[in-house]
Write a protein that holds these residues in place. Structure first.
Motif, short mmCIF file in Angstrom:
data_model
loop_
_atom_site.label_atom_id
_atom_site.label_comp_id
_atom_site.label_asym_id
_atom_site.label_seq_id
_atom_site.Cartn_x
_atom_site.Cartn_y
_atom_site.Cartn_z
N GLU A 182 0.82 -1.22 0.00
CA GLU A 182 0.00 0.00 0.00
C GLU A 182 0.85 1.26 0.00
N SER A 183 2.05 1.19 -0.56
CA SER A 183 2.91 2.37 -0.59
C SER A 183 2.27 3.48 -1.41
N GLY A 184 1.64 3.14 -2.53
CA GLY A 184 0.98 4.14 -3.36
C GLY A 184 -0.15 4.85 -2.65
N PRO A 185 -1.13 4.13 -2.08
CA PRO A 185 -2.18 4.80 -1.31
C PRO A 185 -1.67 5.60 -0.13
N ASP A 186 -0.68 5.08 0.58
CA ASP A 186 -0.12 5.84 1.70
C ASP A 186 0.49 7.16 1.22
N TYR A 187 1.16 7.11 0.07
CA TYR A 187 1.78 8.32 -0.48
C TYR A 187 0.72 9.34 -0.90
N ILE A 188 -0.34 8.88 -1.58
CA ILE A 188 -1.38 9.80 -2.04
C ILE A 188 -2.06 10.47 -0.84
N HIS A 189 -2.38 9.68 0.18
CA HIS A 189 -3.01 10.25 1.37
C HIS A 189 -2.10 11.27 2.04
N ALA A 190 -0.81 10.93 2.16
CA ALA A 190 0.14 11.85 2.79
C ALA A 190 0.27 13.14 1.98
N LEU A 191 0.28 13.02 0.66
CA LEU A 191 0.41 14.20 -0.19
C LEU A 191 -0.81 15.11 -0.04
N LEU A 192 -2.00 14.52 -0.04
CA LEU A 192 -3.22 15.33 0.04
C LEU A 192 -3.38 16.03 1.38
N THR A 193 -2.84 15.44 2.42
CA THR A 193 -2.98 16.02 3.76
C THR A 193 -1.70 16.71 4.24
N GLY A 194 -0.66 16.74 3.40
CA GLY A 194 0.64 17.20 3.86
C GLY A 194 1.01 18.63 3.53
N TYR A 195 0.10 19.43 3.00
CA TYR A 195 0.43 20.82 2.71
C TYR A 195 0.65 21.59 4.02
N GLY A 207 3.65 30.48 -7.87
CA GLY A 207 2.81 29.41 -8.41
C GLY A 207 3.07 28.06 -7.81
N GLY A 208 4.02 27.97 -6.85
CA GLY A 208 4.34 26.70 -6.20
C GLY A 208 3.71 26.60 -4.83
N HIS A 209 3.66 25.38 -4.32
CA HIS A 209 3.05 25.13 -3.01
C HIS A 209 3.91 24.13 -2.26
N TYR A 210 4.23 24.44 -1.01
CA TYR A 210 5.15 23.61 -0.23
C TYR A 210 4.43 22.37 0.29
N ASN A 211 5.04 21.22 0.02
CA ASN A 211 4.52 19.95 0.52
C ASN A 211 5.70 19.00 0.69
#
Length: 294
Positions: A182-195, A207-211
């Motif tokens: 589940e590395s892919g799902p864990d990464y997507i969830h972390a990215l969406l909540t990691g801003y 135009g960039g956003h820190y994550n």
């Protein structure tokens, strides 16, 4: 030969242990990477590694939660579909999420797709039908890039399997036994909540956003897509960023691997067969050689 094998194993263990110690020393206890790097160092991304989330589809007996998949579809259509396509996913497969044939037809009819040519040789648009695929919000990749600060949003059809973070040695060895996939799902969830706000002294380009969870850099072009209360759930699930992220991630995992449950059932039956076959072979061997002189 035995001495050589023992030496190799000892060297591998020592190297792995040393790497683990160095990684632990270089990374703070909270999982964050150092806030800054020496000028001669090359930063390693992501700066923060995703943590393992609990997914219903994880493990050898994992399965999809249809209620969660339906919520994830709602998040995708109301938020993500404005920029991201799913060109490999046909509408007809939505019946696997628990929708009836009439509901799938009604859902598909909300979209328009290009078809043709007609009798006059012209292309035309029509309402989508279940056999059509989720259309792209942009006519082409150039238009998508022009509308998103020069970076075309990726297609979401296979992103849950295509995006992942390498866990390194010795963790990937343990993953073989724990069946972690589940590395892919864990990464997507972390990215969406990691801003988050960048650390002091860090310059974020226009135009960039820190994550820090982004696996290509510390800054990405996509702004924070989710906020609390943005999507209203019909089943009363929490309207939070964390819940939205988990639901849409589960939906993207289903889109990338819709036959996951069948694959795991088949794999389990194969293991049962192999176990029984091994026992039968052993008993056969004992029966054949029982009266043989050794």
């Amino acid at each position: 030969m035995k001495t050589l094998v023992t030496s190799i194993l000892s060297f591998a263990f020592a190297a792995g242990f040393g790497s683990a110690v160095l990684a632990q020393e270089a990374t703070p206890a909270n999982g964050a990477a150092p806030a800054h790097h020496e000028e001669s160092e090359t930063p390693h991304y992501p700066l923060k590694h995703p943590k393992e989330e609990e997914w219903s589809f994880a493990g050898p007996f994992g399965h999809y939660d249809k209620g969660q998949l339906q919520r994830g579809l709602k998040v995708y259509t109301e938020v993500c579909a404005a920029c991201h396509s799913m060109k490999l996913v046909p509408f007809r497969t939505l019946d696997e999420l628990g929708y009836s044939e009439a509901q799938v037809k009604a859902f598909a009819a909300n979209y328009e797709v290009q078809d043709g040519p007609d009798a006059g040789g012209e292309m035309f648009t029509r309402k989508a039908v279940p056999s059509d695929y989720f259309p792209s919000p942009f006519p082409n990749a150039e238009a998508a890039a022009a509308s998103n600060n020069g970076a075309a949003p990726p297609d979401f059809s296979l992103i849950a399997k295509a995006r992942s973070v390498e866990r390194g040695f010795p963790q990937f060895v343990f993953d073989i036994f724990t069946q972690y996939q589940e590395s892919g799902p864990d990464y997507i969830h972390a990215l969406l909540t990691g801003y988050e706000e960048p650390p002091a002294g860090f310059q974020v380009p226009q135009g960039g956003h820190y994550n820090p969870y982004f696996n290509a850099a510390a800054v990405l072009a996509m702004p924070k897509p989710l906020s609390d209360g943005q999507v209203t759930y019909d089943d009363g699930a929490p309207a939070t960023v964390d819940q939205y992220s988990k639901d849409v991630t589960a939906f993207l995992m289903w889109a990338a691997e819709p036959h996951l449950e069948e694959r795991k059932r088949t794999g389990f039956m194969v293991m049962i067969f192999l176990a029984i076959f091994t026992v039968l072979i052993y008993l056969t061997k004992r029966s054949i050689y029982a009266n043989k002189e050794h």
